[in-house]
Design a protein around this motif. Structure first.
Motif, PDB file in Angstrom:
ATOM      1  N   ARG A   1       0.848  -1.195   0.000  1.00  0.00           N
ATOM      2  CA  ARG A   1       0.000   0.000   0.000  1.00  0.00           C
ATOM      3  C   ARG A   1       0.879   1.239   0.000  1.00  0.00           C
ATOM      4  NH1 ARG A   1      -4.465   0.987   3.656  1.00  0.00           N
ATOM      5  NH2 ARG A   1      -4.812   2.473   2.011  1.00  0.00           N
TER       6      ARG A   1
ATOM      7  N   PRO B   1      -3.432   5.831  -1.743  1.00  0.00           N
ATOM      8  CA  PRO B   1      -4.802   5.591  -1.284  1.00  0.00           C
ATOM      9  C   PRO B   1      -5.638   4.913  -2.377  1.00  0.00           C
ATOM     10  CG  PRO B   1      -4.426   7.929  -1.632  1.00  0.00           C
ATOM     11  CD  PRO B   1      -3.116   7.252  -1.818  1.00  0.00           C
TER      12      PRO B   1
ATOM     13  N   HIS C   1     -12.200   4.143   3.049  1.00  0.00           N
ATOM     14  CA  HIS C   1     -11.847   5.512   3.422  1.00  0.00           C
ATOM     15  C   HIS C   1     -11.049   5.528   4.730  1.00  0.00           C
ATOM     16  CE1 HIS C   1     -12.090   9.821   3.764  1.00  0.00           C
ATOM     17  NE2 HIS C   1     -12.605   9.698   4.978  1.00  0.00           N
TER      18      HIS C   1
ATOM     19  N   ASP D   1      -7.593   4.457   3.988  1.00  0.00           N
ATOM     20  CA  ASP D   1      -6.861   5.553   3.348  1.00  0.00           C
ATOM     21  C   ASP D   1      -6.408   6.580   4.372  1.00  0.00           C
ATOM     22  OD1 ASP D   1      -7.145   4.421   0.874  1.00  0.00           O
ATOM     23  OD2 ASP D   1      -8.741   5.769   0.201  1.00  0.00           O
ATOM     24  N   THR D   2      -7.279   6.882   5.331  1.00  0.00           N
ATOM     25  CA  THR D   2      -6.934   7.843   6.380  1.00  0.00           C
ATOM     26  C   THR D   2      -5.776   7.333   7.223  1.00  0.00           C
ATOM     27  OG1 THR D   2      -9.239   8.541   6.449  1.00  0.00           O
ATOM     28  CG2 THR D   2      -7.865   9.167   8.316  1.00  0.00           C
TER      29      THR D   2
ATOM     30  N   ALA E   1      -2.531   7.605   5.260  1.00  0.00           N
ATOM     31  CA  ALA E   1      -2.010   8.975   5.193  1.00  0.00           C
ATOM     32  C   ALA E   1      -1.400   9.398   6.523  1.00  0.00           C
ATOM     33  CB  ALA E   1      -3.128   9.936   4.802  1.00  0.00           C
TER      34      ALA E   1
END
Length: 184
Positions: A114, A117, A146, A149-150, A153
């Motif tokens: 990974r 995103p 989501h 993805d958060t 990040a």
């Protein structure tokens, strides 16, 4: 009890666990479908139904439409690729499933690091890219993607690839050991 709750609790009884490494921390488990859009079969069927209704006086055309729908339905079902994605801290574990058992993985297809995103594109069926494959994910799993993805990040750069690097290193050692044993 939910599959993800069982895995987080440490219950090793689910079939997903056999494809994960010892240190993997599962963030989400998402069923996905590759190939044509999942609504393709529905559109073909509704179009044929409308055609059958409007061709009441032409039975040969009705038979042709129904045969075409049966053929197209079989083609769509054989073209579709069913996947189960286990999203960990640093990787996405991609497993193959069967059409009627989407939560029961059959085969490990690979681990994808990974680095970016998912960026879900679409509404009811959103399209994401996992490795080199485009797959469709239903709306009920968009929140899990989501959240993943958060978390990606928020993770520092060095932490993202830690488990993938360890996995590749272990895999390389195994290949070296196996090469030596073949030539004896």
């Amino acid at each position: 009890m939910g599959l993800l709750r069982r895995i987080r609790r440490g219950d090793r009884s689910h079939l997903v666990e056999q494809f994960l490494h010892q240190g993997d921390h599962v963030r989400a488990i998402v069923p996905a479908q590759g190939g044509l859009h999942p609504f393709t079969l529905l559109v073909i069927g509704v179009t044929a139904l409308i055609g059958v209704v409007f061709t009441v006086d032409l039975p040969w055309l009705q038979v042709t439409l129904m045969s075409t729908v049966a053929f197209a339905g079989a083609a769509v079902l054989t073209i579709s690729r069913y996947r189960l994605l286990a999203i960990t801290d640093a990787d996405v574990v991609v497993m193959r499933t069967r059409a009627l058992r989407p939560a029961k993985p059959v085969e490990l297809l690979g681990r994808v690091e990974r680095t970016a995103p998912f960026a879900v594109r679409g509404t009811t069926w959103g399209q994401i890219i996992v490795g080199a494959e485009k797959v469709w994910v239903h709306r009920r799993y968009h929140a899990q993607l989501h959240d993943a993805d958060t978390q990606l990040a928020a993770a520092p750069r060095g932490m993202r690839a830690a488990s993938s690097t360890a996995y590749r290193g272990t895999r390389a050692k195994k290949k070296i050991r196996n090469v030596g044993s073949r030539h004896r």
